[in-house]
Design a protein around this motif. Sequence first.
Motif, mmCIF file in Angstrom:
data_model
loop_
_atom_site.group_PDB
_atom_site.id
_atom_site.type_symbol
_atom_site.label_atom_id
_atom_site.label_comp_id
_atom_site.label_asym_id
_atom_site.label_seq_id
_atom_site.Cartn_x
_atom_site.Cartn_y
_atom_site.Cartn_z
ATOM 1 N N LEU A 45 -14.148 -74.609 -34.295
ATOM 2 C CA LEU A 45 -13.890 -76.028 -34.487
ATOM 3 C C LEU A 45 -12.415 -76.284 -34.736
ATOM 4 O O LEU A 45 -11.844 -77.263 -34.242
ATOM 5 N N LEU A 46 -11.775 -75.387 -35.483
ATOM 6 C CA LEU A 46 -10.342 -75.523 -35.750
ATOM 7 C C LEU A 46 -9.542 -75.478 -34.447
ATOM 8 O O LEU A 46 -8.624 -76.275 -34.242
ATOM 9 N N LEU A 74 -8.808 -75.700 -41.863
ATOM 10 C CA LEU A 74 -9.721 -76.625 -41.185
ATOM 11 C C LEU A 74 -9.876 -77.908 -41.995
ATOM 12 O O LEU A 74 -9.887 -79.014 -41.442
ATOM 13 N N TYR A 75 -9.973 -77.756 -43.302
ATOM 14 C CA TYR A 75 -10.110 -78.937 -44.180
ATOM 15 C C TYR A 75 -8.929 -79.885 -43.998
ATOM 16 O O TYR A 75 -9.105 -81.096 -43.845
ATOM 17 N N ASN A 126 -22.105 -84.034 -47.412
ATOM 18 C CA ASN A 126 -22.429 -84.470 -48.774
ATOM 19 C C ASN A 126 -21.992 -83.424 -49.792
ATOM 20 O O ASN A 126 -22.287 -83.538 -50.980
ATOM 21 N N GLN A 127 -21.284 -82.399 -49.309
ATOM 22 C CA GLN A 127 -20.803 -81.342 -50.193
ATOM 23 C C GLN A 127 -19.343 -81.566 -50.565
ATOM 24 O O GLN A 127 -18.614 -82.280 -49.870
ATOM 25 N N ASP A 128 -18.936 -80.935 -51.660
ATOM 26 C CA ASP A 128 -17.544 -80.989 -52.091
ATOM 27 C C ASP A 128 -16.798 -79.855 -51.388
ATOM 28 O O ASP A 128 -16.925 -78.682 -51.767
ATOM 29 N N LEU A 129 -16.031 -80.192 -50.352
ATOM 30 C CA LEU A 129 -15.367 -79.158 -49.559
ATOM 31 C C LEU A 129 -14.315 -78.397 -50.367
ATOM 32 O O LEU A 129 -14.065 -77.221 -50.098
ATOM 33 N N ALA A 159 -7.353 -85.844 -41.881
ATOM 34 C CA ALA A 159 -6.228 -86.713 -41.524
ATOM 35 C C ALA A 159 -6.510 -88.127 -42.027
ATOM 36 O O ALA A 159 -5.621 -88.838 -42.487
ATOM 37 N N HIS A 160 -7.783 -88.525 -41.925
ATOM 38 C CA HIS A 160 -8.265 -89.755 -42.547
ATOM 39 C C HIS A 160 -9.526 -89.404 -43.319
ATOM 40 O O HIS A 160 -10.420 -88.751 -42.779
#
Length: 472
Positions: free
Chosen positions: A266-267, A311-312, A295-298, A317-318
């Motif tokens: 994905l990156l 990746l995060y 719904n998780q805290d990345l 970016a938004h």
Amino acid sequence: MKTKINFQLPILLVDDDPVVLEVSMTALESEGISNVVTLSDSRKLVHFLESNPVSLIILDLVMPHVSGMELLPVLIRDFPHLPVIVMTSNDDLDTAVRCIKAGATDYITKPMDVERLLLSVEKALQVNELSTENRNLREYLLNDRLEYPSAFESMVTTSKKMRAIFQYIEVIAKSDQPVLITGETGVGKELIARAIGELSGKRGAFVTVNAAGLDDNMFSDTLFGHKRGAFTGADQAREGLISTAAGGTLFLDEIGDLNEMSQVKLLRLIQENEFYPVGSDIIKRTDARLLVATNQDLTKLIASNKFRKDLYYRLCAHHIHIPPLSERREDIPILLDHFLEKASKSLNKPKPVPSREVVALLSTYQFDGNVRELHAMVFDAVARYSTGLLTLESFAGLFANVNTSLDVALPQPSKELDESIYEFFGRFPTIKEVEDYLISSAMNLTSGNQRSAAMLLGIARQTLSKRLSNPA
């Protein structure tokens, strides 16, 4: 590398050396930036900009007639929205510092390093895009308006927090940067994603992929497709959903569940806009806008080495965080009415009128499942409803969970709170006086129904009955 910024206005190269102009233009075009114009006479620059909008200026500092050092403050003053990259053969740190202080976005030296030029252009365009979005957002918030309210009709709300999110969406919808949507289960992350897709101006399809439960092979095949013979059973080639979303929007839900290999793929997709179908060595490109949700805290997943930090940062970016229903309780009454309307039509029943205790109790309920839970609860209640007022008896699940689900947020002690208590009671009240007031209010709200009032107060019905019988 390929630039990740799409833009409609051209890049303007200003240099008196035709060789530099040709080399710079060729370098940009080789990376997919074909929207480039050149100017060799610096005296014509200001007049050119007055009638020809551009997205970025690459300006040589040393030119005959009018130097770039003379032009830079004029550009910053008269065209403050335009990023300016200065370019010169003078590799002098003092010159670079003066240019940056004067307002230049970046500084590159000759002979030009193509990779350095491309990175500088990408950075400048990103900064310019975010700056434009910030200006637009400030304007929206100051005017408190929505340009396209119809895009948000599926989200029933009076919450100021949600309205601010809608305003932000209108500002960033046309950006090509990824959007990270976070929030608890049931808050409406996909509805937010669809609103972004609708406002993006993209004509392609809106495609949803749920990453939950997908191993790397399934993720790759679902997203990128495969060539014929890629694996056992692959009798024919199949396009992935990223191809289905060409010219449109790809919404990747439950992004926090991706395994490490899928995160790497994905990156690459985000960085290069490129991918390989399973079993193929032929690269493909995509122009689909990427939206992701979780719904998780990345940040916690990053700390536990379950999610890639790079990746995060690419994904957010938004970033849109949707507040839970417990933080916008003002929406509960209108959502209740909206779902009663929908449920009555769906079940072919007359729309019921909720009793006062129903409204009061729902307004204090925790709603761990948020709007989705309220929706299911109301539909179930209307299915049970026969005639008269819609009472608590129709909300079977509410009674089962009431001891753990009532969540009334208590204000923190403060001078203002103390003063309001004094103002309300005329003095600081005793515990018994506060108890009497709360019991009286709960009984009024529930029209004297002790069971409902006890639920509001968080005590057993027998305790309330005893307290009413022996007020002393």
